[in-house]
Design a protein around this motif. Structure first.
Motif, PDB file in Angstrom:
ATOM      1  N   GLN A 157      27.110  19.369  45.311  1.00 18.89           N
ATOM      2  CA  GLN A 157      28.270  19.755  46.093  1.00 18.89           C
ATOM      3  C   GLN A 157      29.210  20.590  45.228  1.00 18.89           C
ATOM      4  N   VAL A 158      29.753  21.630  45.806  1.00 17.80           N
ATOM      5  CA  VAL A 158      30.674  22.517  45.105  1.00 17.80           C
ATOM      6  C   VAL A 158      31.957  22.600  45.912  1.00 17.80           C
ATOM      7  N   GLN A 159      33.067  22.480  45.234  1.00 20.03           N
ATOM      8  CA  GLN A 159      34.362  22.674  45.879  1.00 20.03           C
ATOM      9  C   GLN A 159      34.989  23.955  45.365  1.00 20.03           C
ATOM     10  N   LEU A 160      35.546  24.731  46.276  1.00 20.86           N
ATOM     11  CA  LEU A 160      36.120  26.029  45.945  1.00 20.86           C
ATOM     12  C   LEU A 160      37.580  26.062  46.381  1.00 20.86           C
ATOM     13  N   VAL A 161      38.430  26.546  45.499  1.00 19.88           N
ATOM     14  CA  VAL A 161      39.861  26.637  45.802  1.00 19.88           C
ATOM     15  C   VAL A 161      40.339  28.041  45.482  1.00 19.88           C
ATOM     16  N   GLU A 162      40.758  28.761  46.518  1.00 20.25           N
ATOM     17  CA  GLU A 162      41.271  30.120  46.339  1.00 20.25           C
ATOM     18  C   GLU A 162      42.768  30.098  46.074  1.00 20.25           C
ATOM     19  N   SER A 163      43.230  31.137  45.404  1.00 20.81           N
ATOM     20  CA  SER A 163      44.652  31.335  45.175  1.00 20.81           C
ATOM     21  C   SER A 163      44.916  32.812  44.967  1.00 20.81           C
ATOM     22  N   GLY A 164      46.199  33.190  45.020  1.00 17.02           N
ATOM     23  CA  GLY A 164      46.567  34.563  44.715  1.00 17.02           C
ATOM     24  C   GLY A 164      46.902  35.434  45.902  1.00 17.02           C
ATOM     25  N   GLY A 165      46.758  34.894  47.103  1.00 18.54           N
ATOM     26  CA  GLY A 165      47.118  35.686  48.267  1.00 18.54           C
ATOM     27  C   GLY A 165      48.623  35.860  48.382  1.00 18.54           C
ATOM     28  N   GLY A 166      49.027  36.715  49.313  1.00 18.16           N
ATOM     29  CA  GLY A 166      50.450  36.931  49.523  1.00 18.16           C
ATOM     30  C   GLY A 166      50.706  38.165  50.345  1.00 18.16           C
ATOM     31  N   LEU A 167      51.969  38.578  50.348  1.00 13.95           N
ATOM     32  CA  LEU A 167      52.396  39.762  51.082  1.00 13.95           C
ATOM     33  C   LEU A 167      52.643  40.890  50.099  1.00 13.95           C
ATOM     34  N   VAL A 168      52.080  42.055  50.393  1.00 15.72           N
ATOM     35  CA  VAL A 168      52.219  43.199  49.509  1.00 15.72           C
ATOM     36  C   VAL A 168      52.352  44.461  50.358  1.00 15.72           C
ATOM     37  N   GLN A 169      53.013  45.457  49.818  1.00 15.73           N
ATOM     38  CA  GLN A 169      53.141  46.731  50.521  1.00 15.73           C
ATOM     39  C   GLN A 169      51.873  47.562  50.370  1.00 15.73           C
ATOM     40  N   ALA A 170      51.639  48.418  51.326  1.00 11.96           N
ATOM     41  CA  ALA A 170      50.489  49.310  51.248  1.00 11.96           C
ATOM     42  C   ALA A 170      50.523  50.085  49.924  1.00 11.96           C
ATOM     43  N   GLY A 171      49.353  50.206  49.313  1.00 12.93           N
ATOM     44  CA  GLY A 171      49.252  50.852  48.014  1.00 12.93           C
ATOM     45  C   GLY A 171      49.369  49.891  46.846  1.00 12.93           C
ATOM     46  N   GLY A 172      49.766  48.671  47.134  1.00 10.82           N
ATOM     47  CA  GLY A 172      49.938  47.682  46.080  1.00 10.82           C
ATOM     48  C   GLY A 172      48.641  46.985  45.709  1.00 10.82           C
ATOM     49  N   SER A 173      48.779  45.988  44.842  1.00  7.83           N
ATOM     50  CA  SER A 173      47.612  45.272  44.320  1.00  7.83           C
ATOM     51  C   SER A 173      47.827  43.770  44.387  1.00  7.83           C
ATOM     52  N   LEU A 174      46.715  43.065  44.492  1.00  7.70           N
ATOM     53  CA  LEU A 174      46.698  41.616  44.397  1.00  7.70           C
ATOM     54  C   LEU A 174      45.422  41.201  43.679  1.00  7.70           C
ATOM     55  N   ARG A 175      45.473  40.068  43.026  1.00  7.39           N
ATOM     56  CA  ARG A 175      44.291  39.501  42.399  1.00  7.39           C
ATOM     57  C   ARG A 175      44.066  38.101  42.946  1.00  7.39           C
ATOM     58  N   LEU A 176      42.956  37.932  43.604  1.00  2.00           N
ATOM     59  CA  LEU A 176      42.588  36.625  44.112  1.00  2.00           C
ATOM     60  C   LEU A 176      41.723  35.893  43.093  1.00  2.00           C
ATOM     61  N   SER A 177      41.897  34.586  43.034  1.00  2.00           N
ATOM     62  CA  SER A 177      41.076  33.746  42.172  1.00  2.00           C
ATOM     63  C   SER A 177      40.421  32.658  43.003  1.00  2.00           C
ATOM     64  N   CYS A 178      39.281  32.219  42.544  1.00  2.00           N
ATOM     65  CA  CYS A 178      38.570  31.132  43.206  1.00  2.00           C
ATOM     66  C   CYS A 178      38.009  30.221  42.116  1.00  2.00           C
ATOM     67  N   ALA A 179      38.550  29.026  42.043  1.00  2.00           N
ATOM     68  CA  ALA A 179      38.110  28.052  41.057  1.00  2.00           C
ATOM     69  C   ALA A 179      37.071  27.128  41.682  1.00  2.00           C
ATOM     70  N   ALA A 180      35.971  26.949  40.974  1.00  2.00           N
ATOM     71  CA  ALA A 180      34.862  26.135  41.485  1.00  2.00           C
ATOM     72  C   ALA A 180      34.674  24.880  40.652  1.00  2.00           C
ATOM     73  N   SER A 181      34.301  23.810  41.320  1.00  2.00           N
ATOM     74  CA  SER A 181      33.948  22.577  40.617  1.00  2.00           C
ATOM     75  C   SER A 181      32.461  22.604  40.296  1.00  2.00           C
ATOM     76  N   GLY A 182      32.016  21.693  39.454  1.00  2.00           N
ATOM     77  CA  GLY A 182      30.594  21.578  39.192  1.00  2.00           C
ATOM     78  C   GLY A 182      30.154  22.210  37.888  1.00  2.00           C
ATOM     79  N   ARG A 183      28.965  21.816  37.449  1.00  2.00           N
ATOM     80  CA  ARG A 183      28.467  22.244  36.153  1.00  2.00           C
ATOM     81  C   ARG A 183      27.432  23.358  36.237  1.00  2.00           C
ATOM     82  N   THR A 184      27.116  23.796  37.451  1.00  2.04           N
ATOM     83  CA  THR A 184      26.069  24.806  37.609  1.00  2.04           C
ATOM     84  C   THR A 184      26.617  26.107  38.182  1.00  2.04           C
ATOM     85  N   PHE A 185      27.878  26.362  37.922  1.00  2.74           N
ATOM     86  CA  PHE A 185      28.534  27.542  38.496  1.00  2.74           C
ATOM     87  C   PHE A 185      27.779  28.822  38.170  1.00  2.74           C
ATOM     88  N   SER A 186      27.282  28.921  36.966  1.00  4.83           N
ATOM     89  CA  SER A 186      26.638  30.168  36.538  1.00  4.83           C
ATOM     90  C   SER A 186      25.334  30.443  37.294  1.00  4.83           C
TER      91      SER A 186
END
Length: 121
Positions: free
Chosen positions: A1-30
């Protein structure tokens, strides 16, 4: 079983940037291919980008090529989506998904809860 948690979303103006992250549980991520998908209001969920386990190969939807970059850090069990030159049509809930090896390859068996990205014009 793998649990995934996203973060980094939000409100931005056109032309801007965002970086999303996703942290995973477990030892076989690779071993997992990781993907980002998105779903805009009233639309079906669509593929955005994917990266194989060792990070050596990526692929993107045509709509984000040249603007978005997927990457991963297996030491941190984390996958990222760098989004540049954002457009209002990028507005959606973004989901991280894990695709394990084995008979269900390609089905992306595990999904995060999603993070909202809103791009204003």
């Amino acid at each position: 079983q793998v649990q995934l948690v996203e973060s980094g979303g939000g409100l931005v103006q056109a032309g801007g940037s965002l970086r999303l992250s996703c942290a995973a549980s477990g030892r076989t991520f690779s071993l997992y291919r990781m993907g980002w998908f998105r779903q805009a209001p009233g639309k079906e969920r669509e593929f955005v980008a994917a990266i194989i386990g060792n990070g050596g190969s990526t692929n993107y939807a045509d709509s984000v090529k040249g603007r978005f970059t997927i990457s991963r850090d297996n030491a941190k069990n984390t996958v990222y989506l760098q989004m540049n030159s954002l457009k209002p049509e990028d507005t959606a809930v973004y989901y991280c998904a894990a695709d394990p090896p084995g008979p269900r390859r390609g089905e992306y068996a595990y999904w995060g809860q999603g993070t909202q990205v809103a791009v204003s014009s």
